[in-house]
Design an enzyme around this catalytic site. Structure first.
Site, PDB file in Angstrom:
ATOM      1  CG  ASP A  68      -0.265  -0.444   2.508  1.00 23.01           C
ATOM      2  OD1 ASP A  68       0.978  -0.413   2.578  1.00 23.01           O
ATOM      3  OD2 ASP A  68      -0.975  -0.806   3.454  1.00 23.01           O
ATOM      4  CG  ASN A 137      -8.411  -1.318  12.282  1.00 21.35           C
ATOM      5  OD1 ASN A 137      -7.505  -2.018  11.828  1.00 21.35           O
ATOM      6  ND2 ASN A 137      -8.827  -0.209  11.703  1.00 21.35           N
ATOM      7  CG  HIS A 139      -5.478  -2.200   9.123  1.00 20.36           C
ATOM      8  ND1 HIS A 139      -5.522  -0.825   9.280  1.00 20.36           N
ATOM      9  CD2 HIS A 139      -4.201  -2.553   9.424  1.00 20.36           C
ATOM     10  CE1 HIS A 139      -4.333  -0.404   9.645  1.00 20.36           C
ATOM     11  NE2 HIS A 139      -3.513  -1.416   9.751  1.00 20.36           N
ATOM     12  CD  GLU A 144      -8.342   1.106   8.106  1.00 18.46           C
ATOM     13  OE1 GLU A 144      -8.190   0.152   8.901  1.00 18.46           O
ATOM     14  OE2 GLU A 144      -7.810   2.211   8.283  1.00 18.46           O
TER      15      GLU A 144
HETATM   16  P1  PGA Z   1       2.488  -1.591  12.888  1.00 21.29           P
HETATM   17  O1  PGA Z   1       1.298  -1.593  11.842  1.00 21.29           O
HETATM   18  O2  PGA Z   1       3.449  -2.618  12.392  1.00 21.29           O
HETATM   19  O3  PGA Z   1       3.047  -0.217  12.805  1.00 21.29           O
HETATM   20  O4  PGA Z   1       1.881  -1.945  14.199  1.00 21.29           O
HETATM   21  C1  PGA Z   1       0.745  -2.797  11.430  1.00 21.29           C
HETATM   22  C2  PGA Z   1      -0.354  -2.511  10.446  1.00 21.29           C
HETATM   23  O5  PGA Z   1      -1.031  -1.491  10.594  1.00 21.29           O
HETATM   24  O6  PGA Z   1      -0.540  -3.318   9.541  1.00 21.29           O
END
Ligand code: PGA
Length: 252
Positions: A68, A137, A139, A144
């Site tokens: 992404d 959450n 994702h 999302e």
């Molecule tokens: P993080 O993010 O590794 O910064 O916890 C993980 C994600 O949002 O996929």
């Protein structure tokens, strides 16, 4: 098949994850890697760089696709994921940057950019190993919680909680882009293997929900329960806290 590997701490997670990635590259020198950003994989990238500098691993023929990118940020913007990949991995290894692909956040028509990225993914073929983090959450990539699972690359609105979580990388919350281009869940499920990393107690609850709860687009990562390839989950003790309490038999 799902394999859960619980290790002592973040450092051990990074080392094991780098070993798994490097085995794939050694087996197939022109492997197509699916790469991810965020804080979780940073240590693993460091270990891969170390392996390269030690002369153990070459990325000369490796190809990569990223999950992404933020909409509105050009590849040289310091907060872009293109810049993250350069600073955390690409600048320190012998990968040919022309073989590294990330959605273009600065495209004037983001919808058309999603389309272009999908055609590129079609041309490149199946990803050999897709690295994933998991959001608080649930994702994966920037898919999302929603009413359905996304199939192809899409333009997504980031939830307030994701904007808040990612604001730690920006000077202030209002600088965090509110939209992103994200590889769809359908695309992720097409990869041959998935390596999901999770560290820290903050992920304990969502990791258990994603891997053992109902499969629902409200927890996008839960679709991994239906994934047909090899799913390897590597996490530290704090991230596995709830799984250990409820499903200790499932841990490898
Ligand atoms: P993080 O993010 O590794 O910064 O916890 C993980 C994600 O949002 O996929």
């Amino acid at each position: 098949m799902m394999k859960l590997i619980c290790l002592k701490n973040e450092r051990e997670v990074s080392i094991r994850a780098a070993e798994i990635m490097s085995e794939v590259i050694k087996e197939r020198p022109n492997a197509l890697l699916g790469l991810a950003t965020g804080s979780t994989p940073v240590g693993m990238y460091r270990e891969l760089i170390k392996k390269h500098l030690d002369g153990e691993l070459s990325f000369k023929e490796v190809r990569s696709v990223n999950l992404d990118e933020y909409v509105g940020l050009a590849p040289d913007h310091i907060q872009s994921y293109a810049d993250f990949m350069a600073k955390n991995l690409f600048d320190y290894i012998d990968i040919n940057k022309e073989n590294t692909f990330i959605p273009n956040g600065a495209a004037t028509d983001p919808e058309a950019e999603c389309e272009r990225y999908d055609r590129l993914l079609d041309r490149l073929g199946r990803v050999d190993i897709q690295l994933l983090g998991i959001g608080h959450n649930g994702h994966i990539a920037f898919n999302e919680p929603d009413v359905c699972f996304t199939k192809d690359t899409t333009l997504v609105n980031l939830t307030d909680s994701t904007v808040k979580a990612n604001s730690r990388f920006f000077a202030s919350e209002d600088q965090v882009p509110k939209e992103a281009i994200s590889m769809g869940i359908g695309r992720i499920l097409r990869s041959k293997r998935v390596l999901l990393l999770a560290t820290g107690e903050g992920k304990a609850d969502i990791l258990e929900k994603a891997l053992f709860g109902s499969v629902t687009p409200e927890v996008p990562a839960s679709i991994l329960q239906f994934y047909q390839g090899d799913l390897i989950v590597v996490g530290d003790e704090p991230a596995f806290k709830i799984i250990k309490q409820k499903h200790s038999e499932a841990i490898f």
